[in-house]
Every structure is written in C-alpha cells, then in structure tokens.
Scaffold this motif. Structure first.
Motif, PDB file in Angstrom:
ATOM      1  N   ASN A  99       0.809  -1.216   0.000  1.00 19.23           N
ATOM      2  CA  ASN A  99       0.000   0.000   0.000  1.00 19.23           C
ATOM      3  C   ASN A  99       0.849   1.275   0.000  1.00 19.23           C
ATOM      4  N   GLU A 100       2.111   1.157   0.411  1.00 17.10           N
ATOM      5  CA  GLU A 100       2.965   2.334   0.551  1.00 17.10           C
ATOM      6  C   GLU A 100       3.813   2.623  -0.686  1.00 17.10           C
ATOM      7  N   VAL A 101       3.911   1.666  -1.601  1.00 20.23           N
ATOM      8  CA  VAL A 101       4.888   1.765  -2.686  1.00 20.23           C
ATOM      9  C   VAL A 101       4.664   2.971  -3.591  1.00 20.23           C
ATOM     10  N   LEU A 102       3.460   3.103  -4.121  1.00 18.37           N
ATOM     11  CA  LEU A 102       3.204   4.158  -5.102  1.00 18.37           C
ATOM     12  C   LEU A 102       3.413   5.550  -4.500  1.00 18.37           C
ATOM     13  N   SER A 103       2.954   5.764  -3.278  1.00 16.92           N
ATOM     14  CA  SER A 103       3.117   7.079  -2.645  1.00 16.92           C
ATOM     15  C   SER A 103       4.593   7.383  -2.399  1.00 16.92           C
ATOM     16  N   MET A 104       5.379   6.353  -2.056  1.00 16.71           N
ATOM     17  CA  MET A 104       6.813   6.547  -1.831  1.00 16.71           C
ATOM     18  C   MET A 104       7.534   6.864  -3.145  1.00 16.71           C
ATOM     19  N   ILE A 105       7.102   6.234  -4.212  1.00 13.38           N
ATOM     20  CA  ILE A 105       7.700   6.518  -5.531  1.00 13.38           C
ATOM     21  C   ILE A 105       7.412   7.967  -5.919  1.00 13.38           C
ATOM     22  N   ARG A 106       6.180   8.399  -5.698  1.00 12.75           N
ATOM     23  CA  ARG A 106       5.815   9.774  -6.043  1.00 12.75           C
ATOM     24  C   ARG A 106       6.580  10.781  -5.186  1.00 12.75           C
ATOM     25  N   GLU A 107       6.783  10.447  -3.926  1.00 11.90           N
ATOM     26  CA  GLU A 107       7.444  11.381  -3.013  1.00 11.90           C
ATOM     27  C   GLU A 107       8.946  11.486  -3.269  1.00 11.90           C
ATOM     28  N   HIS A 108       9.594  10.328  -3.475  1.00 15.84           N
ATOM     29  CA  HIS A 108      11.055  10.319  -3.548  1.00 15.84           C
ATOM     30  C   HIS A 108      11.621  10.131  -4.955  1.00 15.84           C
ATOM     31  N   ASN A 123       0.614  -2.909 -11.578  1.00 17.10           N
ATOM     32  CA  ASN A 123      -0.453  -2.398 -12.439  1.00 17.10           C
ATOM     33  C   ASN A 123      -0.833  -0.958 -12.073  1.00 17.10           C
ATOM     34  N   ARG A 124      -0.812  -0.648 -10.782  1.00 18.57           N
ATOM     35  CA  ARG A 124      -1.159   0.715 -10.366  1.00 18.57           C
ATOM     36  C   ARG A 124      -0.063   1.699 -10.748  1.00 18.57           C
ATOM     37  N   ILE A 125       1.194   1.264 -10.661  1.00 17.29           N
ATOM     38  CA  ILE A 125       2.294   2.134 -11.084  1.00 17.29           C
ATOM     39  C   ILE A 125       2.171   2.418 -12.576  1.00 17.29           C
ATOM     40  N   LYS A 126       1.872   1.366 -13.337  1.00 17.02           N
ATOM     41  CA  LYS A 126       1.752   1.520 -14.792  1.00 17.02           C
ATOM     42  C   LYS A 126       0.598   2.444 -15.154  1.00 17.02           C
ATOM     43  N   SER A 127      -0.550   2.256 -14.520  1.00 11.60           N
ATOM     44  CA  SER A 127      -1.724   3.064 -14.851  1.00 11.60           C
ATOM     45  C   SER A 127      -1.593   4.502 -14.351  1.00 11.60           C
ATOM     46  N   SER A 128      -0.733   4.724 -13.355  1.00 13.70           N
ATOM     47  CA  SER A 128      -0.561   6.071 -12.796  1.00 13.70           C
ATOM     48  C   SER A 128       0.285   6.963 -13.698  1.00 13.70           C
TER      49      SER A 128
END
Length: 208
Positions: free
Chosen positions: A36-45, A66-71
C-alpha cells in the motif's frame, strides 16, 4: 545521487539488498514493508530503482505494478521475489517490470539485474519451453493458471493465504460481493470442488 526503494517485508532480505545496492553506488535507499505504501513513496522520492517483492502484505505486488503503470509514474522496477517465475515473470514484464530475479538464486543474479536495468536493459530468465518433465496433472494446472487474469491470480493467492472476503475487498478496492464472485469463478476455472480446495491448489503449484 542514485536512490532506490526496497519494497519487502523481510528484514534480512532488506538488509542484504541494501548492502548490495550500496555496493552498486546507491546512496539514498528507502524502504517499505507494505504494498500500500509503494506508489506514494515513488511519487514522493522518485527513486531511480524500485526493488519489489510480489508477496507483500497489503496490496499484492502484481497490483502494485499495475497501479504504477496506470498512474503514469516512470521508474525502473526490478522484481525480486520467491514467487514461481513460470507463473509470474511474463505477467510482471507485461505490467512494466524491467527485471525479474528469484530469491532462490545466488545474489550475483541480483547484482547483474541491477546493473542491466540501470544501464537501460531488461533482465529476465529464460524459462523452459518444454513440458515433457511435467506430468499430465501439472501440465493441466499450469495451463489453467496461465489463463487466469492478474486480478484472479492475485485473489487466488489472498484466498489461499486464508484472508477473509472483507479484507480482500479492502485491499483490492472491490466490493465484498465482487470478491465472492471471483472466488466462485476461480473454483470453476481451476476445476476444484470448493473454495477450501483453492489453498491446496495454490500450495501444489508453489503460488504460496
């Protein structure tokens, strides 16, 4: 300054990967233990590399991909997992991963994968194409698994881990009723007598 994000809930694995990444010149290393934390951490850092385990608590690794790809977020993703590559490698590749390394391999494979990905290349193992060594039951079940969608495979793993419908619904952002429908569909597609037998099926095929 090169940075990386390690998404893995095993402290020993995190420590080993951290040491390896430092040897490869990564100076800033972030860590998360939940999908659950991965995408937000990628966006932040905005890390240069993400080392992702598929068997994460919370959001499953395939869902994370899939969520990273669609984002639309751009990042290099190296999947480092104990999940069976014959069922997961192609799915990860299609979902945008740049590399797939099994935790059962020597760490030298991870070194090579990191170097390849950072140089702009892909790193995937060559899977056996012959099914001669598999018995008829194994061949049949492998074919059934390959026909499952990513979402069906993810829910199969959640069910096999003993998770309740409501918990699966929260993680996958689906309704309780939809999760129940998926479970019924899985029993039909995998030709098992009941939902109880889904766990046996998953264990037999190294999905958990």
């Amino acid at each position: 300054m090169k940075s990386a994000l390690i998404a893995d809930d095993h402290p020993v694995v995190c420590a080993a990967v951290t040491l390896l990444l430092k040897q490869e010149g990564f100076e800033q290393i972030y860590k998360v233990a939940s999908g659950n934390e991965v995408l937000s951490m990628i966006r932040e850092h905005q890390p240069d590399l993400v080392v992702l385990d598929l068997g994460l608590p919370g959001l499953d690794g395939l869902d994370v991909l899939n969520r990273i790809k669609s984002s639309g977020v751009r990042c290099r993703i190296l999947v480092f997992t104990s999940q069976e590559p014959r069922f997961y490698q192609d799915r990860c590749m299609r979902a945008g991963a740049a590399a797939y390394v099994s935790k059962t391999n020597d760490l030298q494979h991870l070194h090579k994968a990191v170097q390849a990905v950072m140089a702009g290349y892909l790193y995937f193992v060559e899977l056996p194409t012959s099914s001669v060594s598999l018995n008829s039951l194994q061949r049949s079940e492998k074919e059934m698994i390959e026909k499952l969608s990513n979402r069906e495979l993810t829910i199969l793993r959640y069910v096999a881990q003993g998770m309740k419908n409501m918990d699966i619904a929260v993680i996958t952002n689906l309704s309780h009723k939809t999760v129940s429908t998926y479970k019924t569909r899985l029993t039909e597609k995998l030709n098992v007598e009941s939902k109880v037998h889904l766990r046996d099926f998953a264990k037999r095929n190294d999905l958990i």
